[in-house]
Design an enzyme around this catalytic site. Structure first.
Site, PDB file in Angstrom:
ATOM      1  N   PRO A   1       3.676 -13.932  -0.399  1.00  0.00           N
ATOM      2  CA  PRO A   1       4.063 -13.360  -1.691  1.00  0.00           C
ATOM      3  C   PRO A   1       2.916 -13.374  -2.710  1.00  0.00           C
ATOM      4  CG  PRO A   1       5.816 -14.766  -0.851  1.00  0.00           C
ATOM      5  CD  PRO A   1       4.662 -14.921   0.097  1.00  0.00           C
TER       6      PRO A   1
ATOM      7  N   ALA B   1      -0.497 -13.663  -1.802  1.00  0.00           N
ATOM      8  CA  ALA B   1      -1.815 -13.367  -1.206  1.00  0.00           C
ATOM      9  C   ALA B   1      -1.691 -12.290  -0.143  1.00  0.00           C
ATOM     10  CB  ALA B   1      -2.417 -14.633  -0.583  1.00  0.00           C
ATOM     11  N   GLY B   2      -2.300 -11.122  -0.424  1.00  0.00           N
ATOM     12  CA  GLY B   2      -2.293 -10.031   0.541  1.00  0.00           C
ATOM     13  C   GLY B   2      -3.715  -9.620   0.860  1.00  0.00           C
ATOM     14  N   SER B   3      -4.305  -8.830  -0.031  1.00  0.00           N
ATOM     15  CA  SER B   3      -5.684  -8.371   0.189  1.00  0.00           C
ATOM     16  C   SER B   3      -6.640  -9.557   0.316  1.00  0.00           C
ATOM     17  CB  SER B   3      -6.139  -7.492  -0.986  1.00  0.00           C
ATOM     18  OG  SER B   3      -5.265  -6.412  -1.155  1.00  0.00           O
TER      19      SER B   3
ATOM     20  N   GLU C   1      -7.646  -2.880  14.088  1.00  0.00           N
ATOM     21  CA  GLU C   1      -6.410  -2.499  13.386  1.00  0.00           C
ATOM     22  C   GLU C   1      -6.693  -1.301  12.471  1.00  0.00           C
ATOM     23  OE1 GLU C   1      -4.644  -5.526  10.879  1.00  0.00           O
ATOM     24  OE2 GLU C   1      -3.030  -4.200  10.257  1.00  0.00           O
TER      25      GLU C   1
ATOM     26  N   HIS D   1       6.831  23.815   3.303  1.00  0.00           N
ATOM     27  CA  HIS D   1       8.220  23.829   3.794  1.00  0.00           C
ATOM     28  C   HIS D   1       9.205  24.121   2.651  1.00  0.00           C
ATOM     29  CE1 HIS D   1       6.869  22.172   7.636  1.00  0.00           C
ATOM     30  NE2 HIS D   1       8.099  22.260   8.099  1.00  0.00           N
ATOM     31  N   GLY D   2       8.706  24.132   1.406  1.00  0.00           N
ATOM     32  CA  GLY D   2       9.588  24.401   0.270  1.00  0.00           C
ATOM     33  C   GLY D   2      10.673  23.340   0.135  1.00  0.00           C
TER      34      GLY D   2
ATOM     35  N   ILE E   1       6.280  -8.611   6.858  1.00  0.00           N
ATOM     36  CA  ILE E   1       5.836  -8.805   8.242  1.00  0.00           C
ATOM     37  C   ILE E   1       6.549  -7.843   9.198  1.00  0.00           C
ATOM     38  CG2 ILE E   1       5.506 -10.498  10.088  1.00  0.00           C
ATOM     39  CD1 ILE E   1       3.894 -10.932   7.379  1.00  0.00           C
TER      40      ILE E   1
HETATM   41  C1  LIG Z   1       5.357  -1.719   5.654  1.00  0.00           C
HETATM   42  C2  LIG Z   1       4.389  -2.857   5.628  1.00  0.00           C
HETATM   43  C3  LIG Z   1       4.100  -3.546   6.788  1.00  0.00           C
HETATM   44  C4  LIG Z   1       3.224  -4.629   6.769  1.00  0.00           C
HETATM   45  N1  LIG Z   1       3.031  -5.374   7.894  1.00  0.00           N
HETATM   46  C5  LIG Z   1       2.332  -6.529   7.824  1.00  0.00           C
HETATM   47  C6  LIG Z   1       2.249  -7.425   8.945  1.00  0.00           C
HETATM   48  O1  LIG Z   1       2.773  -7.138  10.033  1.00  0.00           O
HETATM   49  N2  LIG Z   1       1.575  -8.596   8.803  1.00  0.00           N
HETATM   50  C7  LIG Z   1       0.983  -8.944   7.626  1.00  0.00           C
HETATM   51  O2  LIG Z   1       0.408 -10.019   7.553  1.00  0.00           O
HETATM   52  N3  LIG Z   1       1.028  -8.130   6.536  1.00  0.00           N
HETATM   53  C8  LIG Z   1       1.688  -6.933   6.609  1.00  0.00           C
HETATM   54  N4  LIG Z   1       1.764  -6.109   5.519  1.00  0.00           N
HETATM   55  C9  LIG Z   1       1.098  -6.508   4.299  1.00  0.00           C
HETATM   56  C10 LIG Z   1      -0.122  -5.659   3.957  1.00  0.00           C
HETATM   57  O3  LIG Z   1      -1.177  -5.967   4.829  1.00  0.00           O
HETATM   58  C11 LIG Z   1      -0.445  -5.930   2.483  1.00  0.00           C
HETATM   59  O4  LIG Z   1       0.581  -5.314   1.724  1.00  0.00           O
HETATM   60  C12 LIG Z   1      -1.808  -5.431   2.087  1.00  0.00           C
HETATM   61  O5  LIG Z   1      -2.805  -6.202   2.688  1.00  0.00           O
HETATM   62  C13 LIG Z   1      -1.999  -5.481   0.569  1.00  0.00           C
HETATM   63  O6  LIG Z   1      -1.696  -6.747   0.082  1.00  0.00           O
HETATM   64  P1  LIG Z   1      -0.683  -6.924  -1.158  1.00  0.00           P
HETATM   65  O7  LIG Z   1       0.533  -6.119  -0.889  1.00  0.00           O
HETATM   66  O8  LIG Z   1      -0.520  -8.351  -1.454  1.00  0.00           O
HETATM   67  O9  LIG Z   1      -1.424  -6.205  -2.362  1.00  0.00           O
HETATM   68  P2  LIG Z   1      -2.504  -6.890  -3.385  1.00  0.00           P
HETATM   69  O10 LIG Z   1      -3.487  -7.700  -2.639  1.00  0.00           O
HETATM   70  O11 LIG Z   1      -1.705  -7.551  -4.453  1.00  0.00           O
HETATM   71  O12 LIG Z   1      -3.182  -5.590  -3.934  1.00  0.00           O
HETATM   72  C14 LIG Z   1      -2.448  -4.622  -4.691  1.00  0.00           C
HETATM   73  C15 LIG Z   1      -3.334  -3.420  -4.934  1.00  0.00           C
HETATM   74  O13 LIG Z   1      -4.441  -3.829  -5.744  1.00  0.00           O
HETATM   75  C16 LIG Z   1      -5.586  -3.090  -5.408  1.00  0.00           C
HETATM   76  N5  LIG Z   1      -6.639  -4.020  -4.984  1.00  0.00           N
HETATM   77  C17 LIG Z   1      -6.514  -5.141  -4.229  1.00  0.00           C
HETATM   78  N6  LIG Z   1      -7.708  -5.714  -4.032  1.00  0.00           N
HETATM   79  C18 LIG Z   1      -8.616  -4.965  -4.691  1.00  0.00           C
HETATM   80  C19 LIG Z   1     -10.029  -5.046  -4.867  1.00  0.00           C
HETATM   81  N7  LIG Z   1     -10.756  -6.019  -4.289  1.00  0.00           N
HETATM   82  N8  LIG Z   1     -10.626  -4.097  -5.634  1.00  0.00           N
HETATM   83  C20 LIG Z   1      -9.897  -3.094  -6.198  1.00  0.00           C
HETATM   84  N9  LIG Z   1      -8.578  -2.972  -6.046  1.00  0.00           N
HETATM   85  C21 LIG Z   1      -7.946  -3.881  -5.321  1.00  0.00           C
HETATM   86  C22 LIG Z   1      -5.162  -2.130  -4.276  1.00  0.00           C
HETATM   87  O14 LIG Z   1      -4.809  -0.888  -4.835  1.00  0.00           O
HETATM   88  C23 LIG Z   1      -3.970  -2.820  -3.686  1.00  0.00           C
HETATM   89  O15 LIG Z   1      -3.104  -1.905  -3.021  1.00  0.00           O
HETATM   90  C24 LIG Z   1       2.596  -4.998   5.545  1.00  0.00           C
HETATM   91  C25 LIG Z   1       2.863  -4.263   4.381  1.00  0.00           C
HETATM   92  C26 LIG Z   1       3.757  -3.231   4.404  1.00  0.00           C
HETATM   93  C27 LIG Z   1       4.058  -2.507   3.117  1.00  0.00           C
END
Ligand SMILES: Cc1cc2nc3c(=O)[nH]c(=O)nc-3n(C[C@H](O)[C@H](O)[C@H](O)COP(=O)(O)OP(=O)(O)OC[C@H]3O[C@@H](n4cnc5c(N)ncnc54)[C@H](O)[C@@H]3O)c2cc1C
Length: 380
Positions: free
Chosen positions: A130, A132-134, A243, A339-340, A159
């Protein structure tokens, strides 16, 4: 010049994947979208057909081959009426297993890799949390060694395949260093303390279940550690490249399918007394769509060939992903436009591709994060 994509073996693989898609997948996608998940039997059938273990070594139960072979399978699925969501869910093991294979751990390979490639188990990869993503180094799910076990506490979200998974390859924190404190543990989903908190509802990829996970004092045998403790950041980073190339294929694959559907539509749809395709503006739009698809596919193929030859190409994989995602977003938008009103309706295939495409620039590394990686590689 040898065409590595058109060898007799790969031509046969392409035909196999095409036939499987038309028979087993395309007629069922709408139902699976309504179900919110793929049936487990699809994994078994794909394994029996020899499509689940493409690019996994024969020594671990795969069909062998390289990223070129897995790209061919993905292309045919997408070109023949599967969807990006089907691929994400059917091939989740493509992100859940490579670390285990790379570790060479025979016990883990026997317990998780072989049964998954036989279609008997489903695995997920849980990195995102929740908070930590990017920024993978920011994860907080912690694993503390206690005798022969690790005790895991934390949460994961977004996930793929998690609500159906038998095991989850989970990124955990075993030390305080942001990068060297990360490890991978394979967690059986029947372990007490592990729960799927909820199934998430999404914009697209509706047939691919997505879950939010909780780990409360989950005791995981230490023998489920993948590779050395503290080595996960490198393992995860290494696998991100394939990936990302996989998601590049989703991009031009969806775009090619959307283009094909649109050409058929504008040939058959009449407005102002003629088929839409009689209008130069419409034909030019189709050509622009074709250009986006072709350039993306050729570049992605080029990078895949170099990766298959053994090169480590993180920046190029990121470039391919961003190119293919941008092309895909442009093409699906034009496909819906041409496709309208029908293009805006549920049940029209391009409408599904339009929604599915939106995740490609977020998952597996957001477009901006890819650009950061590319700029760093270029020394900018
Ligand atoms: C349908 C779906 C399936 C997924 N499946 C998996 C899975 O199987 N396993 C898993 O571990 N994760 C999974 N994910 C998670 C996915 O990898 C993350 O959503 C993604 O890495 C982005 O992390 P976050 O959502 O926390 O966005 P954040 O890290 O909060 O980032 C939000 C936005 O900020 C911007 N941003 C972020 N970093 C930067 C930067 N350095 N510079 C400029 N802009 C930036 C980008 O626009 C980004 O989209 C899934 C997500 C979805 C929606």
């Amino acid at each position: 010049m040898t065409d590595v994509w058109g060898t007799p073996e790969r031509t046969a693989l392409r035909a196999l994947a095409a036939e499987f898609t038309e028979r087993e997948i395309a007629p069922n996608v709408d139902q699976w979208e309504r179900d919110g998940e793929l049936p487990r039997s699809l994994h078994e059938r794909a394994a029996s057909a020899g499509l689940l273990g493409t690019a996994f070594p024969e020594s671990v139960g795969g069909q062998g081959g390289s990223i070129i072979d897995s790209t061919i399978v993905s292309e045919e699925l997408l070109f023949r009426g599967a969807s990006s969501g089907v691929l994400a869910s059917l091939f989740t093991h493509g992100i859940a297993l490579p670390h285990i294979v790379g570790s060479g751990n025979a016990d883990l390979i026997d317990r998780y890799v072989r049964p998954t490639l036989e279609g008997r188990l489903i695995g997920s990869l849980a990195v995102t949390e929740p908070d930590a993503g990017s920024d993978v180094s920011g994860i907080r799910t912690r694993a503390v060694r206690d005798g022969d076990h690790y005790v895991v506490n934390g949460a994961k979200t977004f996930i793929t395949s998690a609500t159906r998974a038998d095991f989850v390859t989970t990124l955990v924190r075993t030390g305080d260093d942001p990068h060297r404190g990360l490890s991978l543990l394979v967690v059986d989903t029947t372990t007490p303390g592990f729960t799927v908190v909820r199934r998430l509802e999404k914009m697209g990829w509706l047939c691919s279940d997505t879950g939010e996970l909780a780990y409360v004092d989950v005791r995981v045998p230490a023998r489920n550690l993948v590779g050395a403790e503290g080595s996960a950041f490198v393992q995860v980073a290494q696998n991100f490249a394939s990936e990302r190339l996989g998601l590049a294929t989703h991009g031009y694959g969806i775009a090619q399918r959307a283009l094909d559907l649109t050409v058929e539509w504008v040939r058959n749809r009449t407005a102002f007394g003629k088929p839409l395709i009689a209008k130069q503006v419409v034909r030019h739009k189709l050509v622009e769509m074709k250009r986006a698809v072709e350039v993306s596919r050729v570049y992605a193929h080029h990078v895949a060939e170099r990766v298959a030859a053994g090169e480590q190409l993180y920046a190029e994989a990121a470039l391919a992903k961003n190119q293919c995602v941008a092309a895909c977003e442009f093409v699906v938008d034009e496909a819906v436009q041409l496709h309208g009103g029908a293009g805006y309706m549920r049940g029209t295939e391009v409408e599904r591709h339009y929604r599915d495409a939106r995740i490609l620039g977020i998952g597996g590394g957001a477009t901006e994060v890819m650009n950061d990686l590319i700029a760093k590689d270029l020394g900018w």
